[in-house]
Design a protein around this motif. Sequence first.
Motif, mmCIF file in Angstrom:
data_model
loop_
_atom_site.group_PDB
_atom_site.id
_atom_site.type_symbol
_atom_site.label_atom_id
_atom_site.label_comp_id
_atom_site.label_asym_id
_atom_site.label_seq_id
_atom_site.Cartn_x
_atom_site.Cartn_y
_atom_site.Cartn_z
ATOM 1 N N ASP A 98 0.809 -1.219 0.000
ATOM 2 C CA ASP A 98 0.000 0.000 0.000
ATOM 3 C C ASP A 98 0.843 1.270 0.000
ATOM 4 O O ASP A 98 0.316 2.370 0.179
ATOM 5 C CB ASP A 98 -0.934 0.011 1.220
ATOM 6 C CG ASP A 98 -0.175 -0.122 2.538
ATOM 7 O OD1 ASP A 98 1.070 -0.300 2.508
ATOM 8 O OD2 ASP A 98 -0.819 -0.059 3.601
ATOM 9 N N ASP A 99 2.154 1.147 -0.186
ATOM 10 C CA ASP A 99 3.036 2.316 -0.218
ATOM 11 C C ASP A 99 3.841 2.269 -1.510
ATOM 12 O O ASP A 99 4.815 1.540 -1.631
ATOM 13 C CB ASP A 99 3.981 2.310 0.990
ATOM 14 C CG ASP A 99 4.773 3.612 1.120
ATOM 15 O OD1 ASP A 99 5.157 4.170 0.074
ATOM 16 O OD2 ASP A 99 5.012 4.053 2.256
ATOM 17 N N ARG A 100 3.415 3.046 -2.496
ATOM 18 C CA ARG A 100 4.061 3.005 -3.812
ATOM 19 C C ARG A 100 5.506 3.462 -3.749
ATOM 20 O O ARG A 100 6.351 3.014 -4.524
ATOM 21 C CB ARG A 100 3.297 3.879 -4.810
ATOM 22 C CG ARG A 100 3.130 5.328 -4.416
ATOM 23 C CD ARG A 100 2.445 6.136 -5.490
ATOM 24 N NE ARG A 100 3.233 6.216 -6.698
ATOM 25 C CZ ARG A 100 2.962 7.067 -7.693
ATOM 26 N NH1 ARG A 100 1.915 7.868 -7.610
ATOM 27 N NH2 ARG A 100 3.727 7.103 -8.760
ATOM 28 N N TRP A 101 5.815 4.367 -2.791
ATOM 29 C CA TRP A 101 7.186 4.871 -2.697
ATOM 30 C C TRP A 101 8.115 3.832 -2.075
ATOM 31 O O TRP A 101 9.293 3.747 -2.431
ATOM 32 C CB TRP A 101 7.201 6.180 -1.905
ATOM 33 C CG TRP A 101 6.369 7.236 -2.562
ATOM 34 C CD1 TRP A 101 5.235 7.812 -2.081
ATOM 35 C CD2 TRP A 101 6.578 7.799 -3.858
ATOM 36 N NE1 TRP A 101 4.733 8.708 -2.979
ATOM 37 C CE2 TRP A 101 5.531 8.728 -4.084
ATOM 38 C CE3 TRP A 101 7.541 7.613 -4.853
ATOM 39 C CZ2 TRP A 101 5.444 9.462 -5.265
ATOM 40 C CZ3 TRP A 101 7.438 8.352 -6.030
ATOM 41 C CH2 TRP A 101 6.395 9.265 -6.213
ATOM 42 N N PHE A 102 7.596 3.026 -1.156
ATOM 43 C CA PHE A 102 8.410 1.948 -0.598
ATOM 44 C C PHE A 102 8.663 0.893 -1.681
ATOM 45 O O PHE A 102 9.770 0.357 -1.808
ATOM 46 C CB PHE A 102 7.703 1.319 0.609
ATOM 47 C CG PHE A 102 8.524 0.271 1.320
ATOM 48 C CD1 PHE A 102 9.837 0.512 1.690
ATOM 49 C CD2 PHE A 102 7.984 -0.972 1.609
ATOM 50 C CE1 PHE A 102 10.605 -0.458 2.336
ATOM 51 C CE2 PHE A 102 8.738 -1.946 2.260
ATOM 52 C CZ PHE A 102 10.052 -1.685 2.622
ATOM 53 N N LEU A 103 7.626 0.607 -2.478
ATOM 54 C CA LEU A 103 7.795 -0.337 -3.584
ATOM 55 C C LEU A 103 8.845 0.171 -4.561
ATOM 56 O O LEU A 103 9.698 -0.600 -5.031
ATOM 57 C CB LEU A 103 6.458 -0.536 -4.305
ATOM 58 C CG LEU A 103 6.499 -1.440 -5.543
ATOM 59 C CD1 LEU A 103 6.864 -2.864 -5.163
ATOM 60 C CD2 LEU A 103 5.155 -1.393 -6.279
ATOM 61 N N GLU A 104 8.815 1.441 -4.868
ATOM 62 C CA GLU A 104 9.802 2.000 -5.797
ATOM 63 C C GLU A 104 11.198 1.958 -5.201
ATOM 64 O O GLU A 104 12.175 1.691 -5.907
ATOM 65 C CB GLU A 104 9.415 3.444 -6.155
ATOM 66 C CG GLU A 104 10.314 4.100 -7.183
ATOM 67 C CD GLU A 104 10.362 3.369 -8.517
ATOM 68 O OE1 GLU A 104 11.343 3.554 -9.263
ATOM 69 O OE2 GLU A 104 9.429 2.600 -8.813
ATOM 70 N N ALA A 105 11.310 2.198 -3.905
ATOM 71 C CA ALA A 105 12.611 2.103 -3.243
ATOM 72 C C ALA A 105 13.150 0.674 -3.320
ATOM 73 O O ALA A 105 14.348 0.461 -3.562
ATOM 74 C CB ALA A 105 12.492 2.544 -1.785
ATOM 75 N N LEU A 106 12.279 -0.310 -3.125
ATOM 76 C CA LEU A 106 12.698 -1.704 -3.269
ATOM 77 C C LEU A 106 13.177 -1.975 -4.698
ATOM 78 O O LEU A 106 14.181 -2.664 -4.918
ATOM 79 C CB LEU A 106 11.542 -2.646 -2.931
ATOM 80 C CG LEU A 106 11.173 -2.792 -1.449
ATOM 81 C CD1 LEU A 106 9.866 -3.571 -1.309
ATOM 82 C CD2 LEU A 106 12.281 -3.478 -0.666
ATOM 83 N N GLY A 107 12.453 -1.421 -5.661
ATOM 84 C CA GLY A 107 12.843 -1.612 -7.055
ATOM 85 C C GLY A 107 14.184 -0.983 -7.375
ATOM 86 O O GLY A 107 15.031 -1.588 -8.035
ATOM 87 N N ILE A 108 14.394 0.238 -6.883
ATOM 88 C CA ILE A 108 15.678 0.916 -7.103
ATOM 89 C C ILE A 108 16.803 0.135 -6.443
ATOM 90 O O ILE A 108 17.885 -0.054 -7.018
ATOM 91 C CB ILE A 108 15.612 2.358 -6.552
ATOM 92 C CG1 ILE A 108 14.648 3.207 -7.389
ATOM 93 C CG2 ILE A 108 17.009 2.993 -6.534
ATOM 94 C CD1 ILE A 108 14.350 4.563 -6.798
#
Length: 336
Positions: A98-108
Amino acid sequence: ITQGGTAKARALWLAAKIPGKETDYVDLALSDTDARFRIQGIRMARYVDAGKLEAHLDKVVSDESMQVRREVAIALKNLGTPMAAELWTSLAEQSQGDDRWFLEALGIGADKFPNLYFGSWKSAVGDAWKTDAGKEIVWRVQADATVPLLAEMIRDKKVSQEKLPSYFRAFSFKRHPDKNSILMALLDRKHPLEGQIQALTIGQLDEDFVNSSSKYVQMIRDILPKIEGTPEWLVAIKNLKIQDQKEALFRVVANSKLDEDLRNEAGELLFESGGKHLVEKDLASNMAESDKMEVLSLLGNISNPLAVDLLVESLGKKGLSHPLKRKVVEALGNTW
């Protein structure tokens, strides 16, 4: 440091650069009650105590602050060690989806070593990856192993119509030796959203793969009429260089109910594929003058020289009415 605020932040940075004191001040920042200084501690560790970065990150990998955990994820990007993979796995397991920014951080964080990091997480969670949070990780991370899992998500009969476009876009950023075969297999599946899946699938296939088999080419040809006039249809014709689509392209060009940008692109492709004669035939036919006006207006948006030639040639034809010739002149004024 005791003053807090900006003065404290500056003092921590300066103190961390004292030879032999790097670890002490990084630890001091990481143990602060204020999440902002813990985030600073992670950044300090990356620059002044990189040799102990994994040990520092381990202290805050389960931090109560999502912002701190995001910073940990990003700090893992250049490490690529088994320990880093374990830390990334720990972060991924904390994701709730539910946190798109945490998901993006994981992706980066996983971008440089996607197979190592994703493999560690997948081994840890096993079949439990099928949660909403797990599916988001599969969608974002570029590991090879995510390709068949992404296809499995698409085959799920409960998948939402809204999710499908983003799932298919993800294929553009993923590599797998059998990616095209995995995609092609989706065309044969019975599914409640079969039409949408077929349309999105053919837009992701590689030209060389499709044209390597007459069976594949025929499968695509069978699908194209079902999705004619959609963006996916046009992408498939362009990317796969499907031949003998001139009639369909002209139908889209002449259909004023469709999106104008789509019609413009179809017009460009029509002239590139040698379909000029279809437009000439249309203008010389008994079709309603209003329909001819629509076609002529569109020609002014097409940059292909053959379209300009057709407009110039039309001015000299006796069968064209005065209003149509005026529309030709307007269209020529729009060409470039």
